[in-house]
Scaffold this active site. Structure first.
Site, PDB file in Angstrom:
ATOM      1  N   SER A  62       0.855  -1.193   0.000  1.00  0.00           N
ATOM      2  CA  SER A  62       0.000   0.000   0.000  1.00  0.00           C
ATOM      3  C   SER A  62       0.884   1.233   0.000  1.00  0.00           C
ATOM      4  CB  SER A  62      -0.846  -0.021   1.276  1.00  0.00           C
ATOM      5  OG  SER A  62      -1.379   1.254   1.533  1.00  0.00           O
ATOM      6  N   LYS A  85       2.969  -3.242   5.834  1.00  0.00           N
ATOM      7  CA  LYS A  85       3.009  -3.089   4.379  1.00  0.00           C
ATOM      8  C   LYS A  85       4.391  -2.634   3.900  1.00  0.00           C
ATOM      9  CE  LYS A  85      -1.145  -4.230   2.839  1.00  0.00           C
ATOM     10  NZ  LYS A  85      -1.346  -5.559   2.208  1.00  0.00           N
ATOM     11  N   TYR A 143      -0.488  -0.979  10.213  1.00  0.00           N
ATOM     12  CA  TYR A 143      -0.684  -1.380   8.813  1.00  0.00           C
ATOM     13  C   TYR A 143       0.496  -0.927   7.948  1.00  0.00           C
ATOM     14  CZ  TYR A 143      -3.168  -1.444   4.256  1.00  0.00           C
ATOM     15  OH  TYR A 143      -3.558  -1.655   2.954  1.00  0.00           O
TER      16      TYR A 143
HETATM   17  N1  LIG Z   1      -8.735  -0.959  -1.083  1.00  0.00           N
HETATM   18  C1  LIG Z   1      -7.657  -0.196  -1.038  1.00  0.00           C
HETATM   19  O1  LIG Z   1      -7.715   1.022  -1.286  1.00  0.00           O
HETATM   20  C2  LIG Z   1      -6.316  -0.796  -0.704  1.00  0.00           C
HETATM   21  C3  LIG Z   1      -5.214   0.065  -0.700  1.00  0.00           C
HETATM   22  C4  LIG Z   1      -3.951  -0.458  -0.419  1.00  0.00           C
HETATM   23  C5  LIG Z   1      -3.803  -1.816  -0.164  1.00  0.00           C
HETATM   24  N2  LIG Z   1      -4.906  -2.605  -0.148  1.00  0.00           N
HETATM   25  C6  LIG Z   1      -4.687  -4.022   0.160  1.00  0.00           C
HETATM   26  O2  LIG Z   1      -5.314  -4.818  -0.802  1.00  0.00           O
HETATM   27  C7  LIG Z   1      -5.658  -6.087  -0.211  1.00  0.00           C
HETATM   28  C8  LIG Z   1      -7.118  -6.402  -0.515  1.00  0.00           C
HETATM   29  O3  LIG Z   1      -7.942  -5.426   0.107  1.00  0.00           O
HETATM   30  P1  LIG Z   1      -9.418  -5.035  -0.411  1.00  0.00           P
HETATM   31  O4  LIG Z   1      -9.472  -3.564  -0.498  1.00  0.00           O
HETATM   32  O5  LIG Z   1      -9.786  -5.878  -1.579  1.00  0.00           O
HETATM   33  O6  LIG Z   1     -10.268  -5.451   0.873  1.00  0.00           O
HETATM   34  P2  LIG Z   1     -11.616  -6.344   0.997  1.00  0.00           P
HETATM   35  O7  LIG Z   1     -12.022  -6.253   2.413  1.00  0.00           O
HETATM   36  O8  LIG Z   1     -12.596  -5.966  -0.055  1.00  0.00           O
HETATM   37  O9  LIG Z   1     -11.073  -7.806   0.650  1.00  0.00           O
HETATM   38  C9  LIG Z   1     -10.093  -8.410   1.459  1.00  0.00           C
HETATM   39  C10 LIG Z   1     -10.375  -9.896   1.538  1.00  0.00           C
HETATM   40  O10 LIG Z   1      -9.363 -10.493   2.372  1.00  0.00           O
HETATM   41  C11 LIG Z   1     -10.024 -11.376   3.266  1.00  0.00           C
HETATM   42  N3  LIG Z   1      -9.237 -11.577   4.465  1.00  0.00           N
HETATM   43  C12 LIG Z   1      -8.956 -10.689   5.437  1.00  0.00           C
HETATM   44  N4  LIG Z   1      -8.253 -11.272   6.413  1.00  0.00           N
HETATM   45  C13 LIG Z   1      -8.089 -12.577   6.033  1.00  0.00           C
HETATM   46  C14 LIG Z   1      -7.464 -13.687   6.605  1.00  0.00           C
HETATM   47  N5  LIG Z   1      -6.860 -13.594   7.802  1.00  0.00           N
HETATM   48  N6  LIG Z   1      -7.471 -14.868   5.943  1.00  0.00           N
HETATM   49  C15 LIG Z   1      -8.084 -14.981   4.745  1.00  0.00           C
HETATM   50  N7  LIG Z   1      -8.709 -13.956   4.157  1.00  0.00           N
HETATM   51  C16 LIG Z   1      -8.707 -12.765   4.792  1.00  0.00           C
HETATM   52  C17 LIG Z   1     -11.364 -10.723   3.565  1.00  0.00           C
HETATM   53  O11 LIG Z   1     -12.307 -11.649   4.078  1.00  0.00           O
HETATM   54  C18 LIG Z   1     -11.737 -10.186   2.200  1.00  0.00           C
HETATM   55  O12 LIG Z   1     -12.436 -11.126   1.430  1.00  0.00           O
HETATM   56  C19 LIG Z   1      -5.327  -5.962   1.271  1.00  0.00           C
HETATM   57  O13 LIG Z   1      -4.060  -6.540   1.517  1.00  0.00           O
HETATM   58  C20 LIG Z   1      -5.286  -4.460   1.485  1.00  0.00           C
HETATM   59  O14 LIG Z   1      -4.492  -4.105   2.574  1.00  0.00           O
HETATM   60  C21 LIG Z   1      -6.152  -2.143  -0.415  1.00  0.00           C
END
Ligand SMILES: NC(=O)c1ccc[n+]([C@@H]2O[C@H](COP(=O)([O-])OP(=O)(O)OC[C@H]3O[C@@H](n4cnc5c(N)ncnc54)[C@H](O)[C@@H]3O)[C@@H](O)[C@H]2O)c1
Length: 276
Positions: free
Chosen positions: A153, A170, A166
């Site tokens: 991130s 990250k 976080y």
């Molecule tokens: N959305 C953003 O703007 C953003 C920005 C930077 C990084 N990210 C990263 O992208 C990745 C995906 O995030 P997203 O935005 O799609 O979130 P989201 O909540 O839509 O999806 C994340 C998925 O991961 C699953 N999950 C969480 N903890 C878990 C665990 N311990 N075991 C198995 N599954 C687990 C959740 O159930 C969910 O289905 C994450 O690593 C997040 O930190 C997202």
């Protein structure tokens, strides 16, 4: 089905929704056979079914990536179902924010566990399998390039107020990525990272209230104040937050043969933001 990833076997953690789901669907649409993971079996099955209905192949390995034996189970599922292991995407995760003076040890370790320790264990479990396959392929004169894509991130690259846990995790995954790129180069594995800015998922929905989601056995506050979200979007050169499909595209770039000589890199998928 097109064929950029025909026959490849991909692990995608946290792929029942959001970015992980979009990655699983994208890789499958290019011919990869996918191991879908998430904490609960039923919604993960839905994604696997979606892949199958589109003509692809998928199986589910349900459970939290933070379980100590999860890495071994994840790898074994790929071998049992598809007899291979070519692509690993460490995507599962969530945020649990507080300013540092209010952050508990539980919050701190929860982020380390899901964003850093879990990818470490998955990759550690994959190493002997990849090593043996790679040795055999090289001995037979038909080297295969494998791919690891870890999800980071902009918080991990530049910091973000309220996210010391976080952001530290990250940032840690970037170090793990760079180290494994060096350890695994001789195994023909590229190891890269994608760092997202604002991608529109349930983690970043506009929310004025106290929306929570049950994540990894905890009720976690999710969403961003709509005013802040609006301001954030206006700072993005492309003028909008990304979609999960935009996010999946960046991972896909590291999975295709055209990136076979790119390793140890962190690609920012931010709509043009180069710092925050
Ligand atoms: N959305 C953003 O703007 C953003 C920005 C930077 C990084 N990210 C990263 O992208 C990745 C995906 O995030 P997203 O935005 O799609 O979130 P989201 O909540 O839509 O999806 C994340 C998925 O991961 C699953 N999950 C969480 N903890 C878990 C665990 N311990 N075991 C198995 N599954 C687990 C959740 O159930 C969910 O289905 C994450 O690593 C997040 O930190 C997202």
């Amino acid at each position: 089905m097109t064929s950029k990833l025909q026959g490849k076997v991909a692990l995608v953690s946290g792929s029942r929704r959001g970015i992980g789901r979009a990655i699983a669907l994208k890789l499958a649409s290019e011919g990869a056979r996918v191991v879908v993971n998430d904490m609960d079996e039923a919604p993960a099955r839905e994604v696997a079914r979606e892949i199958e209905q589109a003509g692809g192949q998928a199986v589910v390995c349900a459970g939290s990536v933070t379980e100590p034996d999860f890495g071994e189970r994840f790898v074994a599922t790929a071998l049992d179902a598809f007899q291979g292991l070519d692509i690993i995407v460490n995507n599962a995760g969530y945020t649990w924010d507080s300013v540092i003076q209010k952050m508990t040890d539980e919050q701190w370790y929860a982020m380390m566990d899901v964003h850093l320790t879990a990818p470490f264990r998955i990759l550690r479990a994959a190493q002997p399998v990849i090593r043996d396959l790679s040795r055999q392929e090289q001995a037979e004169g038909r080297p295969v390039v494998r791919k690891v894509v870890n999800i980071s991130s902009v918080a991990g690259l530049f910091g973000n107020a309220g996210q010391s846990n976080y952001a530290a995790a990250k940032a840690g995954i970037v170090g793990l990525t760079q180290t494994l790129a060096k350890e695994w180069g001789r195994l023909n594995v590229t190891v890269n990272c994608v760092a997202y800015g604002l991608i529109k998922t349930r983690l970043t929905v506009a929310d004025t209230g106290e929306a929570t989601a049950s994540i990894d056995g905890r009720d976690i506050r999710i969403g961003i104040n709509p005013g802040l979200l609006d301001t954030l979007e206006r700072t993005i050169p492309l003028g909008r937050g990304g979609t999960p499909e935009d996010a999946a595209g960046a991972v896909y770039l590291f999975c295709i043969p055209e990136s076979d000589y790119v390793s140890g890199q962190t690609l920012m998928c931010t709509g043009g933001l180069t710092g925050v």
